[in-house]
Design a protein around this motif. Sequence first.
Motif, PDB file in Angstrom:
ATOM      1  N   LEU A  46      -9.429 -23.024  16.276  1.00 35.52           N
ATOM      2  CA  LEU A  46     -11.454 -22.712  16.290  1.00 35.52           C
ATOM      3  C   LEU A  46     -11.587 -20.852  16.625  1.00 35.52           C
ATOM      4  O   LEU A  46     -12.047 -20.736  16.015  1.00 35.52           O
ATOM      5  N   ILE A  47     -11.274 -20.253  17.539  1.00 30.54           N
ATOM      6  CA  ILE A  47     -11.337 -18.899  17.471  1.00 30.54           C
ATOM      7  C   ILE A  47     -11.076 -18.149  16.118  1.00 30.54           C
ATOM      8  O   ILE A  47     -12.301 -17.475  15.971  1.00 30.54           O
ATOM      9  N   ALA A  75     -11.171 -19.210  13.070  1.00 28.83           N
ATOM     10  CA  ALA A  75     -12.020 -19.940  11.718  1.00 28.83           C
ATOM     11  C   ALA A  75     -13.620 -20.006  12.357  1.00 28.83           C
ATOM     12  O   ALA A  75     -13.942 -18.885  11.186  1.00 28.83           O
ATOM     13  N   THR A  76     -13.568 -19.394  14.151  1.00 33.98           N
ATOM     14  CA  THR A  76     -15.055 -18.989  13.849  1.00 33.98           C
ATOM     15  C   THR A  76     -15.770 -17.725  14.116  1.00 33.98           C
ATOM     16  O   THR A  76     -16.668 -17.032  13.143  1.00 33.98           O
ATOM     17  N   PHE A  77     -14.792 -16.971  14.603  1.00 31.09           N
ATOM     18  CA  PHE A  77     -14.812 -15.248  14.912  1.00 31.09           C
ATOM     19  C   PHE A  77     -14.298 -14.088  13.855  1.00 31.09           C
ATOM     20  O   PHE A  77     -15.139 -13.213  13.573  1.00 31.09           O
ATOM     21  N   THR A  78     -12.920 -13.967  14.045  1.00 38.54           N
ATOM     22  CA  THR A  78     -13.079 -13.347  13.827  1.00 38.54           C
ATOM     23  C   THR A  78     -11.665 -13.902  12.005  1.00 38.54           C
ATOM     24  O   THR A  78     -11.152 -14.607  11.661  1.00 38.54           O
ATOM     25  N   THR A  79     -11.600 -12.690  11.175  1.00 40.19           N
ATOM     26  CA  THR A  79     -10.378 -12.495  10.674  1.00 40.19           C
ATOM     27  C   THR A  79      -9.000 -12.158  10.360  1.00 40.19           C
ATOM     28  O   THR A  79      -7.957 -11.721  10.384  1.00 40.19           O
ATOM     29  N   VAL A  80      -8.119 -11.258  11.778  1.00 37.90           N
ATOM     30  CA  VAL A  80      -7.306 -11.515  12.228  1.00 37.90           C
ATOM     31  C   VAL A  80      -6.558 -12.412  12.753  1.00 37.90           C
ATOM     32  O   VAL A  80      -7.285 -13.681  12.977  1.00 37.90           O
ATOM     33  N   SER A 121     -11.807 -23.343   7.088  1.00 41.89           N
ATOM     34  CA  SER A 121     -11.477 -21.728   6.809  1.00 41.89           C
ATOM     35  C   SER A 121     -12.236 -21.660   5.250  1.00 41.89           C
ATOM     36  O   SER A 121     -12.289 -20.985   3.894  1.00 41.89           O
ATOM     37  N   GLN A 162      -6.593  -3.396  10.288  1.00 44.98           N
ATOM     38  CA  GLN A 162      -6.152  -5.021  10.645  1.00 44.98           C
ATOM     39  C   GLN A 162      -4.842  -5.568  11.143  1.00 44.98           C
ATOM     40  O   GLN A 162      -4.752  -6.338  12.201  1.00 44.98           O
ATOM     41  N   PHE A 221      -3.998  -3.531  13.971  1.00 43.40           N
ATOM     42  CA  PHE A 221      -4.374  -3.839  14.483  1.00 43.40           C
ATOM     43  C   PHE A 221      -3.877  -5.346  15.711  1.00 43.40           C
ATOM     44  O   PHE A 221      -3.577  -5.790  16.963  1.00 43.40           O
ATOM     45  N   GLY A 263     -19.433 -20.687  11.773  1.00 44.45           N
ATOM     46  CA  GLY A 263     -18.839 -19.365  11.796  1.00 44.45           C
ATOM     47  C   GLY A 263     -18.753 -18.457  10.864  1.00 44.45           C
ATOM     48  O   GLY A 263     -19.291 -18.147  10.154  1.00 44.45           O
ATOM     49  N   PRO A 309     -16.295 -15.232  10.611  1.00 39.73           N
ATOM     50  CA  PRO A 309     -15.195 -14.330  11.136  1.00 39.73           C
ATOM     51  C   PRO A 309     -15.683 -12.848  10.684  1.00 39.73           C
ATOM     52  O   PRO A 309     -16.035 -12.521   9.581  1.00 39.73           O
ATOM     53  N   SER A 310     -15.769 -12.003  11.581  1.00 37.23           N
ATOM     54  CA  SER A 310     -15.617 -10.476  11.568  1.00 37.23           C
ATOM     55  C   SER A 310     -13.787 -10.396  11.816  1.00 37.23           C
ATOM     56  O   SER A 310     -13.492 -10.973  12.311  1.00 37.23           O
ATOM     57  N   PHE A 311     -13.952  -8.457  11.655  1.00 34.79           N
ATOM     58  CA  PHE A 311     -12.544  -7.914  12.787  1.00 34.79           C
ATOM     59  C   PHE A 311     -12.876  -7.945  13.981  1.00 34.79           C
ATOM     60  O   PHE A 311     -11.648  -8.669  14.245  1.00 34.79           O
TER      61      PHE A 311
END
Lengths: 145, 263
Positions: free
Chosen positions: A15-16, A18-23, A57, A113, A116, B108, B110-112
Amino acid sequence: MRIWILSFILLIMVLIEATFTTVPIVLLLLISFLVLEKKSWVFSAAFFSGLALDILSLRFLGSTSLYFIIVLFIINLYERRFETANIYFVLFASFIGSFFYLTVFDIRFAFPQALFSAFLGSLIFFLISILSKKEKLGYKYRIGK
Amino acid sequence: MQKGKKYLSIFIVFLILSAIIFGLSKTGIFSYPASFVSSAFSPVQSRFLHFTIGIKSFDNRNLKEENLMLLSQMSDYQKLKEQNKSLLDQFQTSSPKSPSLLPADVIGAPSFIPGLSAPENLIINKGLKDNVKVGQAVIFKNNLIGKVEKVNQNISQVMLITNSNSSLTVVTGNEKNILGVLNGEGSGEMVLDNVLLSENLKNGDLVFTKGDVNLNLEGIPPDLIIGKIISVEKRPSALFQKAQIQGLIDITKLSTVFIVSGQ
């Protein structure tokens, strides 16, 4: 019980991501699971979490699952010859796995990325290994009693 | 050795399964099961995202809102002035149809590093069943946010105008007669390119969409705000001049957007 807790953590990570990050935090978690647990259920976890990520996604269904399974299998092959449950290996595997993931799925700034991700992967590995050690100690204590 | 064989068989089973699903997904056979999963998760994602937006947007909100409102009014004024002039000249014919707006929740972004880096795409909770189509414009107030890039039954992916793959024709200047191409640069940045050296670009000038719609009014409508010029790069040796564009909307704080659905 343990497998349910790990599955729940994996679901939260899906969920994180798909919602917040590309990492690729789901991949990092799966790498740590495989290296520490050395259990076959990690492959099924990779398959289902990959499918969930594809749906959320809007990628082609099965593409992330395919990638996760191939990466985990390569790590598994490596594990037969060398010791993988150390932070250096996780750092390396997280970097390579993330770099190709970001490149395959056309996400910008793949190199920073991936760097990181390598450090994040090591942190995840460190935290899970502490939890595993505590659980094993608790198990030994209960057996001893 | 036994363990290795076990892993190999599990690997092969899941590899084949994934490959079959991957192959069949292109035929659209899994669109309904996928829509079931996405509809189950989208409320959770929406709450997740709105919670973090609520924390982030606490500061400077009023000032930014006011600034945005003033700039919007300025663009409306310019638009009215032009419309008035056109009507007086009896040259402009009114469109028989007006586009309708479909509100959608952002589920959603999504970013770095969330909160520090800008997203390249948004995921919204409207899809094919709401008649969303690829190429439709996504706006907030009268600002263009992006356009629909991928759609499934329940959710869609919006390619932001700042995305490095985004490119559209825009106009700027007092008379909106300076033509250029706006290219996304990623990381929330945009560049206005292909502007003739003879044109006079000024810092602070607003940039608008030129418009690219089909007969059903689907696509990018004209006169939507893109952003304002913050710096101009004009070299006598170059063929064209360039300008850096700053968006007026903080995309990371958006919780609702509107799809221009035509008809």
